[in-house]
Design an enzyme around this catalytic site. Structure first.
Site, PDB file in Angstrom:
ATOM      1  N   ASN A   7       0.874  -1.175   0.000  1.00 29.65           N
ATOM      2  CA  ASN A   7       0.000   0.000   0.000  1.00 29.65           C
ATOM      3  C   ASN A   7       0.909   1.221   0.000  1.00 29.65           C
ATOM      4  O   ASN A   7       1.396   1.648   1.046  1.00 29.65           O
ATOM      5  CB  ASN A   7      -0.917  -0.002   1.219  1.00 29.65           C
ATOM      6  CG  ASN A   7      -1.938   1.128   1.200  1.00 29.65           C
ATOM      7  OD1 ASN A   7      -1.863   2.034   0.375  1.00 29.65           O
ATOM      8  ND2 ASN A   7      -2.884   1.081   2.122  1.00 29.65           N
ATOM      9  N   ARG A  90      -2.570  -2.043  -3.609  1.00 33.41           N
ATOM     10  CA  ARG A  90      -3.759  -1.193  -3.537  1.00 33.41           C
ATOM     11  C   ARG A  90      -3.550  -0.032  -4.508  1.00 33.41           C
ATOM     12  O   ARG A  90      -2.568   0.691  -4.432  1.00 33.41           O
ATOM     13  CB  ARG A  90      -3.952  -0.650  -2.126  1.00 33.41           C
ATOM     14  CG  ARG A  90      -5.188   0.236  -2.014  1.00 33.41           C
ATOM     15  CD  ARG A  90      -5.209   1.022  -0.727  1.00 33.41           C
ATOM     16  NE  ARG A  90      -6.374   1.895  -0.668  1.00 33.41           N
ATOM     17  CZ  ARG A  90      -6.464   2.951   0.137  1.00 33.41           C
ATOM     18  NH1 ARG A  90      -5.464   3.267   0.941  1.00 33.41           N
ATOM     19  NH2 ARG A  90      -7.553   3.690   0.143  1.00 33.41           N
ATOM     20  N   HIS A 179     -12.557   3.574  -0.997  1.00 32.44           N
ATOM     21  CA  HIS A 179     -12.575   2.604   0.111  1.00 32.44           C
ATOM     22  C   HIS A 179     -13.234   1.293  -0.314  1.00 32.44           C
ATOM     23  O   HIS A 179     -13.733   0.534   0.519  1.00 32.44           O
ATOM     24  CB  HIS A 179     -13.325   3.153   1.341  1.00 32.44           C
ATOM     25  CG  HIS A 179     -12.651   4.317   2.006  1.00 32.44           C
ATOM     26  ND1 HIS A 179     -13.369   5.356   2.567  1.00 32.44           N
ATOM     27  CD2 HIS A 179     -11.347   4.601   2.217  1.00 32.44           C
ATOM     28  CE1 HIS A 179     -12.531   6.239   3.079  1.00 32.44           C
ATOM     29  NE2 HIS A 179     -11.293   5.800   2.881  1.00 32.44           N
ATOM     30  N   ARG A 240     -11.382  16.929   5.755  1.00 30.11           N
ATOM     31  CA  ARG A 240     -12.144  17.199   4.531  1.00 30.11           C
ATOM     32  C   ARG A 240     -13.553  17.643   4.880  1.00 30.11           C
ATOM     33  O   ARG A 240     -14.168  17.145   5.825  1.00 30.11           O
ATOM     34  CB  ARG A 240     -12.200  15.953   3.650  1.00 30.11           C
ATOM     35  CG  ARG A 240     -10.856  15.443   3.202  1.00 30.11           C
ATOM     36  CD  ARG A 240     -11.015  14.143   2.420  1.00 30.11           C
ATOM     37  NE  ARG A 240      -9.746  13.450   2.260  1.00 30.11           N
ATOM     38  CZ  ARG A 240      -9.617  12.140   2.147  1.00 30.11           C
ATOM     39  NH1 ARG A 240     -10.702  11.368   2.174  1.00 30.11           N
ATOM     40  NH2 ARG A 240      -8.442  11.587   2.013  1.00 30.11           N
ATOM     41  N   GLU A 383      -8.185  -4.758   4.679  1.00 26.24           N
ATOM     42  CA  GLU A 383      -7.982  -4.552   3.254  1.00 26.24           C
ATOM     43  C   GLU A 383      -6.809  -5.358   2.728  1.00 26.24           C
ATOM     44  O   GLU A 383      -6.853  -5.902   1.619  1.00 26.24           O
ATOM     45  CB  GLU A 383      -7.776  -3.064   2.972  1.00 26.24           C
ATOM     46  CG  GLU A 383      -8.995  -2.202   3.264  1.00 26.24           C
ATOM     47  CD  GLU A 383      -8.677  -0.728   3.309  1.00 26.24           C
ATOM     48  OE1 GLU A 383      -9.068  -0.016   2.375  1.00 26.24           O
ATOM     49  OE2 GLU A 383      -8.033  -0.281   4.277  1.00 26.24           O
TER      50      GLU A 383
END
Length: 405
Positions: A7, A90, A179, A240, A383
């Site tokens: 990742n 990823r 995601h 955000r 993940e």
């Protein structure tokens, strides 16, 4: 078969070496602060932590250090790199081209490069990781697992924006969602926990961390998700803004804010840090709220309120909801926030068990009452395990070049 999962981000690279198909983690680690003078490797092997300071200038340098560490006699788990049967990466953005994980070839690489315009902070380092493996162990097959792929099943009515259609045709402006690896993993786990097949469940998955997204999963497939063209849309996050009236940006532009400043405002200065003025870390905000910090409490309240709105909206989209799943750093650990989000949702069938919820931290647990019409789970996301599984399926036991999950 040994599978390496990568990742790669702009300032860090995380890695896991799995023994498949048992999904046993042999080593794991990360290199942080890439591009700074005090980069650091943290490497876990045989229940021991090895740390090493270095000056790592870029992702390629980080990958070289990781691969070299894997074959070191003192802390490595491999005799040589050719023991690796596949490398899974990823990759954040796959546009409309990829509906599942794929074996990397030059066509896939060209697509990742093309979609760098849509994910400029993510796709380039993702690709740098792929290139580094190609250079170091060129004969080892690689797999790209796209964050956007799980959301490729979202219907057009949900992914189109009410903008001139030519912007979709020319610039590919639409909802993509992110995601996806996490949402797919926890949706599949929810189905398994309920004794159902993976395509026999309607579930609302809530990935809540510094970045947050909510997904409506109907019959095991994503049909809507809160993040959109970029990861900025949706619920408020650590820094955000999430959803807002776009005219606010026009208004601020008239007040002298240029595009660069507006990007920084929405991506780095908003959300929890923007409202609270104190922290983007929910743990800090909980502590501050308990001490009477009003804006910290307001940030938490806004965060929970918006998530509750999305759950209600997606309940309407799905019609029938079998389960709601909380995952991610906040979703797995913030007991009081789960309670606040689920409060007053009995009208759509959600009835939390306060005692079980209070005891559940980062463990796979059902936290709803026995008579709740909608089952509520906490499922720690994994993940990297999902990426390892896809990589094993594609490179180890199947001649197919595509895994849809």
């Amino acid at each position: 078969m040994k599978v390496l999962v990568i990742n790669a981000g702009s300032s860090s690279v995380k890695y896991y070496l799995y023994d498949m198909p048992n999904a046993e983690v042999l080593v794991r680690g990360s290199i942080e602060r890439i591009g700074e003078e005090n980069s650091e490797l943290t490497h876990f092997f045989a229940d021991e932590c090895h740390r090493e300071q270095a000056q790592v200038g870029n992702v390629e340098g980080a990958m070289d250090m990781i691969l070299d560490t894997l074959v070191r006699k003192d802390v490595g788990a491999l005799e040589n790199l050719l023991q690796i049967g596949g490398v899974g990466h990823r990759v954040v953005h796959g546009g409309e081209e990829f509906t599942g994980s794929v074996i990397v070839d030059e066509k896939v690489i060209a697509s990742i490069e093309k979609f760098a315009d849509l994910a400029p902070l993510h796709n380039p380092p993702n690709l740098a990781g792929i290139r580094a493996v190609q250079r170091k162990i060129p004969d080892v097959p690689q797999v790209a697992c796209f964050d956007t792929a799980f959301h490729s099943t979202i219907p057009k009515v949900a992914y189109m924006y009410a903008l001139p259609y030519k912007l979709y045709e020319k610039h590919h402006i639409r909802r993509y969602g992110f995601h996806g690896v996490s949402h797919r993993y926890v949706a599949r786990r929810a189905a398994a926990l309920m004794g159902r097949e993976k395509y026999d469940i309607n579930v609302i998955t809530c990935h809540l961390g510094n970045g947050c997204s909510i997904t409506a999963v109907k019959n095991g497939r994503s049909v809507d998700t809160s993040m959109g063209f970029t990861p900025l849309e949706g619920v408020p996050m650590g820094t955000r803004s999430g959803d807002l009236d776009p005219a606010i940006l026009f208004y601020l532009g008239d007040k002298g804010y240029d595009v660069k400043k507006l990007k920084t405002l929405c991506n780095k200065e908003s959300g929890l840090i923007g409202i609270s003025g104190a922290s983007n870390d929910i743990r800090n905000l909980i502590d501050l709220a308990e001490e009477g910090h009003e804006r910290a409490k307001l940030a938490i309240d806004v965060f929970c309120y918006r998530i509750k709105k999305y759950i209600g909206a997606y309940a309407a989209v799905l019609g029938t909801v079998d389960a709601v799943v909380f995952t991610g750093g906040i979703g797995e650990n913030a007991v009081h926030l789960r309670s606040q989000i689920c409060s007053d949702l009995t009208q759509i069938g959600i009835d939390l068990d306060p005692a079980t919820n209070a005891e559940t931290v980062a463990t796979e647990t059902e936290i709803s009452c026995d008579d709740s019409r909608v089952t509520v789970f906490v499922v720690p996301t994994n993940e990297q395990a999902a990426i390892a599984h896809d990589t094993y399926e594609l490179t180890g036991v199947s001649e197919s070049c595509h895994v849809s999950g």
